[in-house]
Write an enzyme that holds these catalytic residues in place. Sequence first.
Site, PDB file in Angstrom:
ATOM      1  N   LYS A   1       0.814  -1.212   0.000  1.00  0.00           N
ATOM      2  CA  LYS A   1       0.000   0.000   0.000  1.00  0.00           C
ATOM      3  C   LYS A   1       0.850   1.265   0.000  1.00  0.00           C
ATOM      4  O   LYS A   1       0.371   2.323  -0.401  1.00  0.00           O
ATOM      5  CB  LYS A   1      -0.929   0.001   1.216  1.00  0.00           C
TER       6      LYS A   1
ATOM      7  N   ASP B   1       7.463  -0.981  10.035  1.00  0.00           N
ATOM      8  CA  ASP B   1       6.654  -1.709  11.005  1.00  0.00           C
ATOM      9  C   ASP B   1       6.172  -3.035  10.465  1.00  0.00           C
ATOM     10  O   ASP B   1       5.607  -3.827  11.214  1.00  0.00           O
ATOM     11  CB  ASP B   1       5.452  -0.855  11.438  1.00  0.00           C
TER      12      ASP B   1
ATOM     13  N   LYS C   1       0.223   0.240  17.035  1.00  0.00           N
ATOM     14  CA  LYS C   1       0.223   0.773  15.667  1.00  0.00           C
ATOM     15  C   LYS C   1       1.336   1.802  15.462  1.00  0.00           C
ATOM     16  O   LYS C   1       2.478   1.610  15.880  1.00  0.00           O
ATOM     17  CB  LYS C   1      -1.154   1.345  15.338  1.00  0.00           C
ATOM     18  N   LYS C   2       0.998   2.919  14.812  1.00  0.00           N
ATOM     19  CA  LYS C   2       2.020   3.906  14.451  1.00  0.00           C
ATOM     20  C   LYS C   2       2.624   4.566  15.680  1.00  0.00           C
ATOM     21  O   LYS C   2       3.821   4.878  15.705  1.00  0.00           O
ATOM     22  CB  LYS C   2       1.412   4.962  13.522  1.00  0.00           C
TER      23      LYS C   2
ATOM     24  N   ASP D   1       5.628  11.209   7.067  1.00  0.00           N
ATOM     25  CA  ASP D   1       5.089   9.986   6.491  1.00  0.00           C
ATOM     26  C   ASP D   1       5.961   9.573   5.315  1.00  0.00           C
ATOM     27  O   ASP D   1       6.690  10.387   4.736  1.00  0.00           O
ATOM     28  CB  ASP D   1       3.647  10.194   6.041  1.00  0.00           C
TER      29      ASP D   1
ATOM     30  N   ASP E   1      -1.919  11.551  16.733  1.00  0.00           N
ATOM     31  CA  ASP E   1      -1.265  12.833  16.524  1.00  0.00           C
ATOM     32  C   ASP E   1      -1.973  13.945  17.282  1.00  0.00           C
ATOM     33  O   ASP E   1      -1.332  14.756  17.970  1.00  0.00           O
ATOM     34  CB  ASP E   1      -1.196  13.147  15.022  1.00  0.00           C
TER      35      ASP E   1
END
Length: 1158
Positions: free
Chosen positions: A399, A429, A621-622, A646, A860
């Site tokens: 992706k 990740d 996750k992030k 990103d 964020d």
Amino acid sequence: MASNGILRSNRSTRGPGEPLQGRTELPPIPRGPTVQFGRRTESGRFISFSRDDLDSELASSELGSGRFDNYHVHIPMTPDNQPMDPSISTKVEEQYVNSSIFTGGFNSVTRAHVMDKVIDSESGQGGGGGNGLTCAIEGCDCMVMRDKHGNVIVPCECDFMICVDCFTDAAKTGGGVCPGCKEPYKTTDLSELLGAAGGRALTLPHLSGAPKMERGLSVVKPQKLAHSQTMTQTGEFDHTRWLFETKGTYGYGSAIWSEENYDDVDGGNGGGGGHGQPKEFISKPWRPLTRKLKIPAAVLSPYRLLIVIRMAVLALFLTWRIKHKNEDAIWLWGMSVVCELWFAFSWLLDQLPKLCPVNRATDLAVLKEKFEMATPYNPTGKSDLPGIDVFVSTADPEKEPVLVTANTILSILAADYPLEKLACYVSDDGGALLTFEAMAEAASFAYTWVPFCRKHGIEPRNPESYFSSKKDPYKNKVRSDFVKDRRRAKREYDEFKVRINGLPDSIRRRSDAFHAREEIKAMNLQREKAGDDPVEPVKIPKATWMADGTHWPGTWINPSAEHSRGDHAGIIQVMLKPPSDEPLYGNNDEKSPLDFTDVDIRLPMLVYVSREKRPGYDHNKKAGAMNALVRASAIMSNGPFILNLDCDHYIYNSQALREGMCFMMDRGGDRICYVQFPQRFEGIDPSDRYANNNTVFFDVNMRALDGLQGPVYVGTGCLFRRIALYGFDPPRAKEHSAGCCSCCLPRKRKPRAAANSEETRALRMGDYDDDEMNMSTFPKKFGNSSFLIDSIPIAEFQGRPLADHPSVKNGRPPGALTVPRDLLDASTVAEAISVISCWYEEKTEWGQRVGWIYGSVTEDVVTGYRMHNRGWKSVYCVTKRDAFRGTAPINLTDRLHQVLRWATGSVEIFFSRNNAFLASPRMKFLQRVAYLNVGIYPFTSVFLIVYCFLPALSLFSGQFIVQTLSVTFLTYLLIITLTLCLLAILEIRWSGIELEEWWRNEQFWVIGGTSAHLAAVMQGLLKVIAGIEISFTLTSKSAGDDDDDEFADLYVVKWTSLMIPPVTIIMLNLIAIAVGVSRTIYSVLPQWSKLLGGVFFSFWVLAHLYPFAKGLMGRRGRTPTIIYVWSGLVAITISLLVVAINPPAGANSQIGGSFSFP
């Protein structure tokens, strides 16, 4: 001694200040993974050392009684064990680290696997610290001048290193002029230089034998003192004598000014951390790095006045609506009034934070003058800017294409910032070998691309964007070899892209070949054991293999135990080692495709990181990946500032880092937690159908928040202060009232006990004597890594502004950051492996008060909210040339899923303790209103959907939201509409956006509100009530299948359940319009006012949903005409049926009143 082969594995398990004795009385601390390394000697032997192996042998033998705890191992002189020069051994250690991939994790051994070939880093870049031992004259390889003690003699203050022969030539035939700075030597007598070895400012020699964290803690004041006076009889540096004779002081960082050189300002509480200010700076004119540009009063004053007028008109209108009910359709009146009350409240939350918009500007010339020009305290002119660690996050190479990530990495490596102060960390990740090898290819191509950008001043420094740009590439280019260099760089990049595109097949073919070989070996072995007995087929896991013939320690293409996306070891690979402190210029080498003569060819440090993942652990996750990078970077480079990007957001303006640093290093910059840059996008369709650019948010809302406490953090393009991420309070933190007049009437400070309660407390930075940092509590907050804990005060000191004026509080002295960075060694990387393990965050405050905050898909916003809640400020930096550019989904379905994720995170925030209602008194009132709007705006979708159905219900029922279209109602409606339009025009004036962008934003507000926002509210309620977790889907960065059309993805229709509510609204309003017109036409007493009211609001709804309907049609010309014909026939048929079933009052009994079929 055999200390070179033994690495202590438990350095991170004891916090500072913990006693060495009496450990049996303390609770056991879980030990980190064993560190085990091996080295291949020249003779081919592979020697493995482990401290735990030695400890276990001592404990099991008679020597374990304790009498031989302090032991020495003497290895006899052999061809494999020869004494080595310290400088050479340091370089060998660095090369060993650079060519090894480090793996480890929970209940596993930390290993350093020597890679046979990843990238040839020695071919293009000098080793850190290795440069400068030879003469700096081009073409001369002689050693520099040294005195009888072996100390380097530099005859000029510019630190230009030169050998004896070249110095003699310069003194005799060169006019006594230094070849480096072109200034005359103070003395040209060689014997005088060799005898005195003085006359230069004393500098503290590099303590190569000290621990890593101790090498950057002691600094000096320039003094004219003979170097030999501070040397002992053994030739070692006498530190005690140096402290006594120079009045030097210890401190964090690289330099501490002595008190005698300061003028006591404000009673001894000056900007230099309590030392006052240097006398030379008191009389020097001071220039700020940034300035605030206020909005012209001719625009801002009418804007504020219109807000007040519209608030008053809305209050009067709603009062009138409540008092004048529609008795004929009370249900219709009630729904409309409730929706209008909520819309007024929502508009107020959105509009109040826009009362104080500001613009800002930076002065890069002043930044260069202060930090990169020669001064009395920085005579060499080396960069005094603080370090920056750049984080790039990626998770799925399918992706998020690796070519996009590689281009982002190349733009970072080519940024216009002191490269010895820059480090790039790539967080994979997913642990994919494809990403790893793509980064290795990018590091190899960087040796061509980065010097090419420096040589010709290329912008942008993303090769894909640069070579595909439609602008004239030869504009303002004056070098005669630019055309040739550009052509060769383009060819190299094309070959680089081909290699990247071929990596998936290459990895697959390689893995198949190695797997077939392993199967044959296993089959032969089984046949040897079985003899003549029948042999069953051998089944072995199909591994993913690296190029050197070893298993990839991360995720395999065919997942297996300990090699899947959620179960693999931690990996760290230093792709590009830290650069040398001195410039390394290229030459016209035949092997190099370009001529880089007089071009600095060094590259910043590049590190690949994939944190450990194991089943049973929540990896968050992030946010969890970002926290792992924070810890690893603190140990390896410890830049006081962190830039988060990103994988699809690259540096479009090579000076963007300098622009952000202007705010951090300016007066009062120590209270700024982050500098947020606007997001700009490429590949958006010219009409921006779905408002992908978000210009209203980034150019209106964010500029307005900049006039308050600062903009919100939006996930990328943000420059953080590291200690703010660590959860510390800002310097000079004070309590403020949360009331409306908090700016004018500050509230008294709360008692200490209330302020330090468990739920509201935050770490403090020791701004006052009673609030000094208690580092003994740090292991509980940050974990057991002593390296990480020791790096915290260093990062705090290095992130301070320059103390060059009495008004600068909490500053650092000039020249403090000009010393070279320490080289990486194996123990440092091993420590970094331990802090990215899955178990490290257990029983710590990571994700709760430290680092990125866990518990929301929009980590964020929550992270920025926590910083503002502690009293920090943020700044919005809008540069003339876009700082960063990225990609955004232009497909309707992808766009709706992106908005769904944002809205879901907002609902989570509303139902969590991060709700703005629970904010601390340190947050300003209007900033609190802005964060409240962030959590509330998705709930507007409930009222918006009801209001979008009201016109259809009105037309179906023949009623309207008011009794009649009176003059009062129309007047209120006209004033509200006009004030809204005038406010939009003034917002366009002070923000610089266009009217079309404002209208697109209004359209997508309705599209998102009737689809994704409603789903987000339902998901949030399910999570709060039923505890159902919300799945997170990555936004796809891939384009459409049509290579001929840049916007092919715009026309791809991918059905999703989010489209059901908008489609229903469109269909019902179209049918309702037909029904209402038919009813009115065939009615005996037509009520045209109610028809006009219902039709007007239906067209208002349809106009806002027009981009959505256009997206459902797909590409122009591809939608069959029969669809439009049948849609019209179905609408007309339903309209006639409704009229026939419920005919107007007084009409005939036949279908349609007086109308009949022939």
